[in-house]
Enzyme design. Structure first.
Site, mmCIF file in Angstrom:
data_model
loop_
_atom_site.group_PDB
_atom_site.id
_atom_site.type_symbol
_atom_site.label_atom_id
_atom_site.label_comp_id
_atom_site.label_asym_id
_atom_site.label_seq_id
_atom_site.Cartn_x
_atom_site.Cartn_y
_atom_site.Cartn_z
ATOM 1 C CG HIS A 29 37.835 36.707 48.007
ATOM 2 N ND1 HIS A 29 37.655 36.305 49.401
ATOM 3 C CD2 HIS A 29 37.172 36.472 46.948
ATOM 4 C CE1 HIS A 29 37.083 35.704 49.117
ATOM 5 N NE2 HIS A 29 36.893 35.120 47.728
ATOM 6 C CG HIS A 84 34.950 39.802 51.855
ATOM 7 N ND1 HIS A 84 33.544 38.855 52.183
ATOM 8 C CD2 HIS A 84 36.346 39.070 52.021
ATOM 9 C CE1 HIS A 84 34.247 37.518 52.872
ATOM 10 N NE2 HIS A 84 35.158 37.501 52.243
ATOM 11 C CG HIS A 132 39.736 36.271 55.876
ATOM 12 N ND1 HIS A 132 38.701 37.351 56.570
ATOM 13 C CD2 HIS A 132 37.850 35.505 54.696
ATOM 14 C CE1 HIS A 132 38.027 37.248 55.537
ATOM 15 N NE2 HIS A 132 37.643 36.617 54.765
ATOM 16 C CG ASP A 133 39.684 36.594 51.503
ATOM 17 O OD1 ASP A 133 40.243 35.199 51.890
ATOM 18 O OD2 ASP A 133 38.674 36.766 51.923
#
Length: 87
Positions: free
Chosen positions: A31, A35, A71-72
């Protein structure tokens, strides 16, 4: 045509935003910022492959790709079960 023309953001501001996003990712095996870039690239690929058009809504397209990039952010690299068990 660049980001200023399509969504009203200066290139230097976009670079600053992307640099900040990159800096907020943790250094873990999955993550991470690489990524995030992969997910953003896949998002754009799927939009094109599915013929999703944002020609009339470039800000929404930008928001979707930015969401994919973010998103992460700050993901610690552990799954939810581990985090709950080690509270």
């Amino acid at each position: 045509e660049g980001p200023r023309d399509t969504i009203g953001i200066e290139a230097r501001m976009l670079i600053a935003l992307l640099t900040k996003v990159d800096s907020l990712y943790c250094n873990n095996p999955f993550h991470n910022a690489t990524h995030a870039a992969d997910v953003a690239n896949s998002t754009v690929f799927l939009m094109r492959a599915c013929a999703v058009s944002y020609e009339e809504a470039p800000l929404e397209e930008f928001a979707l790709v930015l969401a994919a990039l973010c998103h992460d952010i700050a993901h610690p690299g552990y799954n939810n079960s581990f985090l709950v068990a080690t509270r």
